[in-house]
Enzyme design. Structure first.
Site, PDB file in Angstrom:
ATOM      1  N   GLU A 192       8.138   4.438   8.140  1.00  0.00           N
ATOM      2  CA  GLU A 192       8.040   4.269   9.588  1.00  0.00           C
ATOM      3  C   GLU A 192       8.509   5.479  10.380  1.00  0.00           C
ATOM      4  O   GLU A 192       8.013   5.754  11.467  1.00  0.00           O
ATOM      5  CB  GLU A 192       8.826   3.022   9.983  1.00  0.00           C
ATOM      6  CG  GLU A 192       8.143   1.789   9.405  1.00  0.00           C
ATOM      7  CD  GLU A 192       8.993   0.551   9.462  1.00  0.00           C
ATOM      8  OE1 GLU A 192       9.967   0.481   8.701  1.00  0.00           O
ATOM      9  OE2 GLU A 192       8.689  -0.343  10.253  1.00  0.00           O
TER      10      GLU A 192
ATOM     11  N   GLY B 240       0.824  -1.205   0.000  1.00  0.00           N
ATOM     12  CA  GLY B 240       0.000   0.000   0.000  1.00  0.00           C
ATOM     13  C   GLY B 240       0.859   1.255   0.000  1.00  0.00           C
ATOM     14  O   GLY B 240       0.352   2.379  -0.018  1.00  0.00           O
TER      15      GLY B 240
HETATM   16 MO1  MOS Z   1       7.365  -2.626   9.212  1.00  0.00          MO
HETATM   17  S1  MOS Z   1       6.860  -2.867  11.185  1.00  0.00           S
HETATM   18  O1  MOS Z   1       8.994  -3.178   9.266  1.00  0.00           O
HETATM   19  O2  MOS Z   1       6.298  -3.628   8.401  1.00  0.00           O
END
Ligand code: MOS
Length: 761
Positions: free
Chosen positions: A727, A486
Site C-alpha cells: 500500500e 495476487g
Molecule cells: Mo488493503 S485496503 O488493507 O486490502
C-alpha cells in the site's frame, strides 16, 4: 542405513531476499488456478440480486409474480421469505468486522442506490438475470443526499467507527491555534479526494453450499468466496446464521485481487447462503461490474483542511489537519486520513480531527492504503505549497522537519530512513537539475514539471498461526489460513519454509485460503508478510525439533543416542553440527527409516497491532519523484517518469515487492489524473459504473517506474526485519504528481482528479 544420495555439499543459498518468481504462476497462466466463480457443483443454482433504483425511501410493493412464473426460476427471495439472517457484532480485535452492519433485507428502507431488495434464483444465470429484471418494485421515494460538499455531521466527541469507538480529536499536542495565529508564514488550504471504486478484474463472487441438519445449529455452510479475509468472514457468517463457528467453512484459493474491497463481508454472501439454505442446493452469485460500484464499498470522498504555520527558514511551528469523509446512512466508516499526520514531520503544535457526513451511498470500505493515501495527498501537497511559498526546495523543507522520535506517541521509531529515501530518490531522479520557476524546464518542445512527495504506511503484525510438515519424499507443506490476493503470499510462505528446512521451493506445497487451516490474518494493511514470518518459522522449528528427536531415537539411525543438541537440519539434511552438513543424511531417509510419512509442527505469532503501550513506532517510509510533460498546444499532460524509493525493512522477494510498488504507482497515476466515482444527484446512482466511464490508468498512461528499496531490517516486526509491502506505493504519489503539474503549468489543483480543463488557463 541405506542412503539414497552420495554426500554432496548441501545447498546453502537462502531463498530469503532472492527475486523468486511466483510459485503459483504456472497454475495461473495455465488456467488451473480456481477463482471463486470457477467452482461448479451438481445441481448448482444461480442467483442474481434485484437492485433498488432509488437511493432514499421505502419499498412499497414488490411484484414477483411474472418472475416466479418464468421457466427455470426456483425462487424469488425477499424480506418476507428469505428466513432469518441475524446481525453480527464486533468482537475483540479483528473479529466480526463488516462495514455494512445491516443484514440484507432487514427492513423495507432503501438507503442507497443498488441496495438489494430481492434475489432471483434459477437453473441458469441467464434465467436468474431475466427473472431479476422482471421483478417490479414501487417505492415511496425521497430525494437522496449525495452532495459533494462535506460538512461534518453533528456527532459526539467519541464516535463509533468500523473498528470500535474513536475520539474525533485524533491527536493533539501544544497549542496549534495560537502557534498558527502567530506563525510568520501561514498556509490554509482544503484538499478534496473523490469517491473512488475498487476495480479488481475479478468480480465479487460466492458459491454457498448449505448442508442441512434436523437441528439447524448442526447444519454446515461452505462458501467458495472471493475474500481477503476468510477467518473474519467465517465468524460473521456463523453469527448471521446462528451456527457454531466450526460449522462454517470459507475457501478462497485464488483472488483476482481486491484492493481492500474484499476485506470485509458484503451482503451478497449471506444472501447466497440463505438461498442455499432455503432451496437445499448450492447457489452461485457473481456480481455485475455495475454492482461493484454500488454494494461492495468504495473509498469515500474526503475534504481535508490543512493549516501549516512555519518560520521563515522553513521550520514547522503548527500543523492542523481537519478532515471529513462521507459515510453511509447506518454505518460507521471512518477514513483515517490522519493516520500519518501526527508523526510524519516534527512540529511542536498539532491537532488532527475528523468528522463524517452521511450520504445515501453504500458503505465505504478500505481501499488500498486507506486513510494514509488521501491523508498524505493533502498533507504532502500542503508541504509542497509551503516549500514554494518559502522558496525552499521541497526535499530540503522535509529534511528540515525530519523528527527524531514519533512526536505523537513520544517513542522512538523502530526504523526510519526517510531522509535516505529522499537522498537516493533525488540522486536517481537527477533532482539537483530542477529549476524551480514554473514552466522553466523544456525538453523536445515539451514543458516538463518535476514534483516530489514523501510517504509512510503503518507496519504491524496481526495474529497468525501456521503449520509445517516435512515428509518422507523430501517434500514439505506449509499451511496458513491467510490469502494470496495476487501479492505473492504463496511464494513468501514457500520461501520462509525453504529457508528453515532447506527444501527447494518446487518441493514445497503451500496451502492457504481456507478456514480449515490454522487461522491466518486478513490480507490487508500490507501486514501478511510481517505477520506470518514468526508463525511459519516457529512451525518449522517445531517440525525440525520433532525430526531431530526421531533421528536420535530411531533404531538404526546414524544419530541414535546422540544428544539432541548436537544435531541440526540444514539444506534438507540432518547432520552432526561438529561434522557439518556434508556428512549428514537427507531428512526423507530418516523418516523412511522410522516408517513415518511426516513430522509436523505448528507455530503462532502474536499481534502487535492494537498494543496500547508500544515501545516503538513502526512504519514504512518512502518517497516519489515524478516528471510530467505538458504540451499546452494540444492539452496533453502525461506522467513521463517516476522514481520511487521505499524503506520497508528487509525485502524478502524483490521481484514481487517491486511488482507491488509499481502497481501502486500505476494506481497513483489513476488517482491523480483519472479515477472518480460520480453520483447522480437525482437518483443517487453511481453514474460511471462501468470500465468505459470509470477511467483508470492503463498501459499507455504508464511511464518507466524506477523502484528502489533501502535495506534496513526492522527487527521489531519479525526476526527477518520484513515489514511487508504494497500500500505504501500509493501513498504520496498523487501529491508528487500535482506538484509536478504545478511546476509545469502554474496551476495548483487541490481537488482530484486533475481534469484537463483545470490546466487549460
Ligand atoms: Mo488493503 S485496503 O488493507 O486490502
Amino acid at each position: 542405513m541405506p542412503t539414497t544420495q552420495a554426500p554432496t555439499a548441501a545447498p546453502t543459498t537462502s531463498p530469503i531476499g532472492r527475486s523468486t518468481p511466483r510459485v503459483d504462476g504456472p497454475l495461473k497462466v495455465s488456467g488451473q488456478a480456481q477463482y471463486a466463480s470457477d467452482f461448479r457443483f451438481p445441481g448448482m443454482l444461480y442467483a442474481v440480486p434485484v437492485e433498488a433504483t432509488i437511493a432514499n425511501g421505502r419499498v412499497i410493493t414488490l411484484d414477483t409474480a411474472t418472475a416466479e412464473k418464468m421457466p427455470g426460476v426456483r425462487a424469488i427471495f425477499h424480506r418476507g421469505n428469505i428466513g432469518e439472517i441475524f446481525r453480527s457484532v464486533l468482537g475483540p480485535g479483528f473479529e466480526g468486522i463488516v462495514d455494512e452492519r445491516r443484514p440484507p433485507f432487514e427492513d423495507d428502507v432503501v438507503r442507497y442506490y443498488g441496495q438489494y431488495i430481492a434475489l432471483a434464483v434459477a437453473d441458469t444465470f441467464e434465467t436468474a438475470k431475466a427473472a431479476a429484471d422482471a421483478v417490479r418494485a414501487t417505492y415511496a421515494k425521497e430525494k437522496p443526499n449525495v452532495d459533494t460538499h462535506l460538512e461534518a455531521d453533528d456527532e459526539p466527541e467519541v464516535v463509533a467507527t468500523q473498528f470500535g469507538p474513536r475520539k474525533r480529536v485524533q491527536s493533539q499536542r501544544g497549542d496549534s491555534e495560537a502557534a498558527f495565529a502567530s506563525a510568520p508564514i501561514k498556509l490554509d488550504q482544503t484538499y478534496v479526494t473523490p469517491a473512488e471504486t475498487h476495480n479488481p478484474i475479478e468480480l465479487h463472487a460466492t458459491t454457498a453450499i448449505w448442508d442441512a441438519a434436523e437441528d439447524v445449529s448442526r447444519s454446515t455452510l461452505t462458501l467458495y468466496e472471493a475474500s481477503q479475509g476468510v477467518v473474519n468472514l467465517q465468524g460473521v457468517l456463523a453469527q448471521m446464521f446462528g451456527l457454531p463457528r466450526e460449522n462454517v467453512r470459507v475457501i478462497t484459493k485464488f483472488l483476482g485481487s481486491g484492493f481492500g474491497g474484499k476485506l470485509w463481508p458484503w451482503t451478497h454472501s449471506p444472501l447466497a447462503a440463505a438461498a442455499a439454505r432455503q432451496l437445499g442446493k448450492p447457489v452461485k452469485l457473481v456480481l455485475s461490474r455495475k454492482m461493484m460500484f454500488q454494494t461492495v464499498g468504495h473509498r469515500p470522498r474526503t475534504q481535508q483542511r490543512v493549516r501549516l504555520g512555519a518560520s521563515a527558514d522553513g521550520k514547522l511551528v503548527s500543523l492542523q489537519h481537519d478532515y471529513v469523509n462521507h459515510k453511509a446512512i447506518l454505518d460507521h466508516y471512518h477514513e483515517d486520513c490522519g493516520e500519518a499526520t501526527a508523526f510524519q514531520y516534527s512540529v511542536p503544535n498539532l491537532r488532527v480531527t475528523f468528522g463524517r457526513a452521511k450520504r445515501n451511498v453504500g458503505s465505504p470500505t478500505p481501499m488500498r492504503g486507506p486513510g494514509a493515501v488521501p491523508g498524505l495527498y493533502a498533507t504532502e501537497s500542503a508541504m509542497n505549497e509551503l516549500a514554494d511559498r518559502l522558496k525552499i526546495d521541497p526535499v530540503r523543507l522535509r529534511v528540515i522537519n525530519e523528527p527524531v522520535i514519533d512526536e505523537s506517541l513520544g517513542i522512538p521509531f523502530s526504523s526510519r530512513h526517510l531522509v535516505e529515501c529522499f537522498e537516493l530518490g533525488a540522486e536517481r531522479f537527477g533532482w539537483s537539475k530542477r529549476t524551480p520557476e514554473v514552466g522553466s524546464m523544456k525538453q523536445d518542445g515539451l514543458t516538463l514539471g518535476w514534483g516530489m512527495a514523501g510517504c509512510s504506511w503503518v507496519a504491524a503484525r496481526f495474529p497468525a498461526e501456521a503449520s509445517v510438515q516435512l515428509r518422507n519424499d523430501g517434500t514439505a507443506r506449509v499451511a496458513c489460513g491467510t490469502q494470496d490476493i495476487g501479492t505473492g503470499t504463496y511464494t513468501i510462505l514457500a520461501q520462509l519454509t525453504g529457508q528453515k528446512t532447506g527444501v527447494p521451493l518446487d518441493k514445497i506445497q503451500v496451502a492457504l485460503g481456507d478456514t480449515s487451516l490454522p487461522p491466518g490474518p486478513i490480507s490487508g494493511g500490507s501486514m501478511v508478510t510481517g505477520s506470518v514470518v514468526p508463525a511459519v518459522f516457529a512451525a518449522a522449528d517445531n517440525a525440525i525439533a520433532s525430526l531431530l528427536t526421531i533421528a536420535t531415537t530411531t533404531p538404526g539411525s546414524p544419530f541414535e543416542k546422540r544428544p539432541l543438541a548436537d544435531l541440526a537440519l540444514e539444506g534438507g539434511r540432518v547432520f552432526v553440527k561438529a561434522d557439518g552438513p556434508v556428512r549428514g543424511i537427507p531428512f526423507a531417509d530418516l523418516l523412511r527409516l522410522a516408517n513415518l510419512r511426516m513430522v509436523s509442527g505448528s507455530g503462532k505469532s502474536e499481534a502487535t497491532s492494537g498494543n496500547p503501550a508500544p515501545k516503538f513506532s513502526t512504519h514504512s517510509f518512502g518517497c516519489h519523484f515524478v516528471e510530467v510533460s505538458w504540451q499546452p498546444q494540444i492539452a496533453r499532460l502525461r506522467v513521463s517518469r517516476v522514481v520511487t524509493v521505499i524503506d520497508a525493512g528487509r525485502i524478502l522477494n524483490p521481484l514481487t515487492g517491486r511488482n507491488q510498488i509499481q502497481g501502486a504507482v500505476v494506481m497513483g497515476i489513476g488517482m491523480a489524473l483519472f479515477e472518480h466515482t460520480s453520483y447522480d444527484p437525482q437518483n443517487g446512482a453511481p453514474i460511471n459504473s462501468n470500465l468505459a466511464d470509470y477511467v483508470m490508468a492503463v498501459n499507455a498512461d504508464v511511464p518507466p517506474i524506477d523502484v528502489h528499496f533501502l535495506d534496513f531490517p526492522d527487527k521489531e516486526i519479525d526476526e527477518l526485519g520484513a515489514r511487508g509491502i504494497g500500500e505504501i506505493g500509493l501513498a504520496g504519489i498523487a501529491a508528487a504528481i500535482t506538484a509536478a503539474v504545478h511546476h509545469a503549468t502554474g496551476v495548483r489543483v487541490r481537488e482530484l482528479p486533475i481534469k484537463i480543463q483545470n490546466v487549460l488557463v
